[in-house]
Scaffold this motif. Structure first.
Motif, PDB file in Angstrom:
ATOM      1  N   ALA A  84       8.814   4.163 -20.165  1.00  0.00           N
ATOM      2  CA  ALA A  84      10.480   5.290 -20.552  1.00  0.00           C
ATOM      3  C   ALA A  84      10.125   5.691 -22.153  1.00  0.00           C
ATOM      4  O   ALA A  84      10.676   6.220 -22.163  1.00  0.00           O
ATOM      5  CB  ALA A  84      11.088   3.931 -20.321  1.00  0.00           C
ATOM      6  N   ASP A  85       9.475   3.909 -23.039  1.00  0.00           N
ATOM      7  CA  ASP A  85       9.960   3.455 -24.561  1.00  0.00           C
ATOM      8  C   ASP A  85       8.633   5.008 -24.860  1.00  0.00           C
ATOM      9  O   ASP A  85       8.786   5.821 -25.920  1.00  0.00           O
ATOM     10  CB  ASP A  85       9.598   3.157 -24.985  1.00  0.00           C
ATOM     11  N   GLN A  86       7.719   5.363 -23.338  1.00  0.00           N
ATOM     12  CA  GLN A  86       6.416   6.000 -24.459  1.00  0.00           C
ATOM     13  C   GLN A  86       7.001   7.361 -23.751  1.00  0.00           C
ATOM     14  O   GLN A  86       7.139   8.592 -24.641  1.00  0.00           O
ATOM     15  CB  GLN A  86       5.404   6.088 -23.176  1.00  0.00           C
TER      16      GLN A  86
ATOM     17  N   VAL B  19       9.212  12.542 -26.585  1.00  0.00           N
ATOM     18  CA  VAL B  19       9.698  14.129 -27.046  1.00  0.00           C
ATOM     19  C   VAL B  19      10.231  13.585 -27.974  1.00  0.00           C
ATOM     20  O   VAL B  19      10.601  15.114 -28.359  1.00  0.00           O
ATOM     21  CB  VAL B  19      10.881  13.288 -25.735  1.00  0.00           C
ATOM     22  N   ARG B  20      10.434  12.378 -28.901  1.00  0.00           N
ATOM     23  CA  ARG B  20      11.303  12.294 -30.168  1.00  0.00           C
ATOM     24  C   ARG B  20      10.516  13.444 -31.098  1.00  0.00           C
ATOM     25  O   ARG B  20      10.788  14.146 -32.046  1.00  0.00           O
ATOM     26  CB  ARG B  20      11.418  11.016 -30.427  1.00  0.00           C
ATOM     27  N   SER B  21       8.781  13.034 -30.462  1.00  0.00           N
ATOM     28  CA  SER B  21       8.070  13.645 -31.919  1.00  0.00           C
ATOM     29  C   SER B  21       7.929  15.042 -31.671  1.00  0.00           C
ATOM     30  O   SER B  21       7.579  15.756 -32.548  1.00  0.00           O
ATOM     31  CB  SER B  21       6.704  12.263 -31.568  1.00  0.00           C
ATOM     32  N   TYR B  22       8.001  14.970 -30.216  1.00  0.00           N
ATOM     33  CA  TYR B  22       7.502  16.723 -30.448  1.00  0.00           C
ATOM     34  C   TYR B  22       8.934  17.259 -31.235  1.00  0.00           C
ATOM     35  O   TYR B  22       9.289  18.251 -31.806  1.00  0.00           O
ATOM     36  CB  TYR B  22       7.737  17.344 -28.480  1.00  0.00           C
ATOM     37  N   VAL B  23      10.189  16.705 -30.574  1.00  0.00           N
ATOM     38  CA  VAL B  23      11.451  17.620 -30.780  1.00  0.00           C
ATOM     39  C   VAL B  23      11.468  17.694 -32.413  1.00  0.00           C
ATOM     40  O   VAL B  23      11.596  19.114 -33.476  1.00  0.00           O
ATOM     41  CB  VAL B  23      12.489  16.957 -30.901  1.00  0.00           C
TER      42      VAL B  23
ATOM     43  N   SER C 138      15.360   1.095 -22.863  1.00  0.00           N
ATOM     44  CA  SER C 138      15.906   0.508 -23.854  1.00  0.00           C
ATOM     45  C   SER C 138      16.656   0.493 -24.891  1.00  0.00           C
ATOM     46  O   SER C 138      17.677   0.310 -26.247  1.00  0.00           O
ATOM     47  CB  SER C 138      14.648  -0.065 -24.839  1.00  0.00           C
ATOM     48  N   SER C 139      16.776   2.426 -25.211  1.00  0.00           N
ATOM     49  CA  SER C 139      17.676   3.219 -26.142  1.00  0.00           C
ATOM     50  C   SER C 139      19.303   3.619 -25.486  1.00  0.00           C
ATOM     51  O   SER C 139      19.948   3.339 -25.541  1.00  0.00           O
ATOM     52  CB  SER C 139      17.231   3.972 -26.570  1.00  0.00           C
TER      53      SER C 139
ATOM     54  N   SER D 143       2.758   7.305 -29.910  1.00  0.00           N
ATOM     55  CA  SER D 143       3.885   6.864 -28.491  1.00  0.00           C
ATOM     56  C   SER D 143       2.964   6.132 -27.628  1.00  0.00           C
ATOM     57  O   SER D 143       3.704   5.376 -27.351  1.00  0.00           O
ATOM     58  CB  SER D 143       4.468   8.683 -28.246  1.00  0.00           C
ATOM     59  N   ILE D 144       1.871   6.706 -27.226  1.00  0.00           N
ATOM     60  CA  ILE D 144       1.687   5.845 -26.223  1.00  0.00           C
ATOM     61  C   ILE D 144       1.203   4.629 -25.892  1.00  0.00           C
ATOM     62  O   ILE D 144       1.195   3.753 -25.454  1.00  0.00           O
ATOM     63  CB  ILE D 144       0.489   6.723 -24.838  1.00  0.00           C
TER      64      ILE D 144
END
Length: 171
Positions: free
Chosen positions: A51-53, A58-62, A166-167, A43-44
């Protein structure tokens, strides 16, 4: 027996692969932490801005805790049952992940993408929110894992005091 049932084998068969419950627990927790760290690293590296990082972390953790709920719960609740050497290893991996999150938050604060009072508190708040998803999430529930990930990203952005992301879009 719960682990054996989850992978559809007899409980005694587990010990064909692991010498003890301690080795099984340590391996499970280590693999989960490695997967979280690998996803955070990606992600990083793949996202240009903080913000995207943060959103991708968070998305990958969830998705990890939602799709592998028993592993997340074990990691959350069984740390105290590890022998000293194994506990030290898992704590080091947990700390590494937390530092990655704090690094992204610090990057965001230094570039004015994020506005929050305390880096550690903000990181722990985001991680605490994500950690517990594996406890209550059910695939047959009213929200999909993708929905939960999107809501979690939104909550993390608010906790970080993100100025834009960006989202961001009108629904």
């Amino acid at each position: 027996t719960d682990v054996a049932a989850a992978v559809d084998i007899k409980a005694a068969s587990i010990y064909h692969h692991f010498r003890s419950k301690q080795e099984l627990l340590a391996t499970l927790m280590s693999r989960t932490m490695d997967d979280l760290i690998d996803a955070a690293s990606a992600s990083i590296m793949m996202q240009p801005g903080p913000a995207d990082q943060l959103a991708e972390m968070v998305r990958s953790y969830v998705f990890l805790v939602g799709s592998r709920a028993s592993e997340g719960v074990v990691g959350d609740r069984e740390l105290r049952n590890l022998e000293a050497g194994n506990r030290t290893l898992i704590i080091a991996k947990r700390d590494q992940y937390q530092k990655m999150m704090q690094g992204v938050l610090g990057f965001g604060k230094s570039t004015n993408a994020f506005h929050f009072a305390d880096t550690k508190f903000t990181a722990f708040s985001i991680l605490g929110m994500c950690n517990h998803i594996g406890i209550w999430y059910r695939p047959i529930g009213p929200l999909s894992l993708d929905d939960i990930a999107s809501l979690s990203v939104d909550a993390a952005m608010r906790l970080a005091g993100a100025t834009t992301h960006s989202s961001d879009r009108a629904d």
